[in-house]
Design an enzyme around this catalytic site. Structure first.
Site, PDB file in Angstrom:
ATOM      1  N   GLU A 110       0.804  -1.218   0.000  1.00 61.44           N
ATOM      2  CA  GLU A 110       0.000   0.000   0.000  1.00 61.44           C
ATOM      3  C   GLU A 110       0.840   1.272   0.000  1.00 61.44           C
ATOM      4  O   GLU A 110       0.288   2.378   0.002  1.00 61.44           O
ATOM      5  CB  GLU A 110      -0.946  -0.024   1.204  1.00 61.44           C
ATOM      6  CG  GLU A 110      -1.999  -1.125   1.071  1.00 61.44           C
ATOM      7  CD  GLU A 110      -2.688  -1.454   2.383  1.00 61.44           C
ATOM      8  OE1 GLU A 110      -2.461  -0.726   3.371  1.00 61.44           O
ATOM      9  OE2 GLU A 110      -3.433  -2.450   2.422  1.00 61.44           O
ATOM     10  N   ASP A 111       2.158   1.130  -0.024  1.00 58.51           N
ATOM     11  CA  ASP A 111       3.028   2.302  -0.070  1.00 58.51           C
ATOM     12  C   ASP A 111       2.971   2.922  -1.468  1.00 58.51           C
ATOM     13  O   ASP A 111       3.226   2.249  -2.471  1.00 58.51           O
ATOM     14  CB  ASP A 111       4.463   1.885   0.270  1.00 58.51           C
ATOM     15  CG  ASP A 111       5.383   3.075   0.410  1.00 58.51           C
ATOM     16  OD1 ASP A 111       5.575   3.541   1.539  1.00 58.51           O
ATOM     17  OD2 ASP A 111       5.904   3.538  -0.627  1.00 58.51           O
TER      18      ASP A 111
END
Length: 202
Positions: A153-154
């Site tokens: 999710e970065d």
């Protein structure tokens, strides 16, 4: 993770994935990003949420100057005025105090986290306000130094993977996990490289 381990892992990945091999030739190898496990590391992750890397570094420096040593007890003893002055938002002050209280009470223990499975670490950390899955994965990668953690999710990782693979859109978790499945057991090392690639790719 040591520089030698990172280099050896990426060399092995380069033999599996031509895109990594090509990118290594462009930007070289990343440096380790190891952090000591415990309260300070978790607080640093909170500080880094939704701000630039430069801003997060400045906040951490001011925090270490204002709360020295940085322990759960000292953080709880610091006033809201002091913590807001170092750059913590009202909500981040609340999150930090929650983490500090959990560690002071023994509800959260750094040694138990180190011995826990990845899923157990995620469950323990995300039970606290202010720590989501991304925070748990960053802690496992930098502080517990687990080389196969994939912080899907970065946003920088998503963008770097998009560039590396020539994708039209940034891949979300499900799509990226399919793409990097063949990178096991070094997906975390690949994440370090993708941050490096994100900053340095021409």
């Amino acid at each position: 993770m040591t520089p030698d381990f990172i280099r050896e892992s990426l060399d092995a990945l380069g033999k599996r994935d031509a895109d990594i091999a090509k990118a290594l030739g462009l930007v070289g190898y990343p440096e380790p990003r190891n952090r000591e496990p415990g309260f300070g590391a978790l607080l640093n992750i909170v500080a880094a949420q939704q701000v630039s890397t430069a801003s997060a570094s400045a906040i951490r420096a001011r925090l270490l100057a204002a709360v020295d040593p940085l322990t759960p007890e000292n953080f709880l003893a610091a006033s809201d005025v002091t913590l807001r002055a170092v750059g913590f938002s009202r909500r981040k002050v609340e999150y930090g105090r929650g983490i500090a209280e959990a560690m002071r009470s023994g509800l959260l223990d750094a040694e138990r986290l180190a011995a826990a499975s990845d899923d157990e670490v995620v469950a323990a950390l995300t039970a606290l306000r202010g720590l989501g899955r991304w925070s748990a994965e960053i802690y496992m990668l930098f502080s517990l130094r687990r080389p196969d953690v994939w912080p899907a999710e970065d946003l920088a990782i998503q963008e770097a993977l998009r560039r590396l693979k020539g994708l039209e859109l940034r891949p979300a978790r499900a799509a990226s996990e399919i793409i990097v499945e063949s990178w096991r057991p070094w997906r975390g090392v690949a994440a370090l490289f993708l941050w490096h690639y994100y900053k340095g790719a021409p």
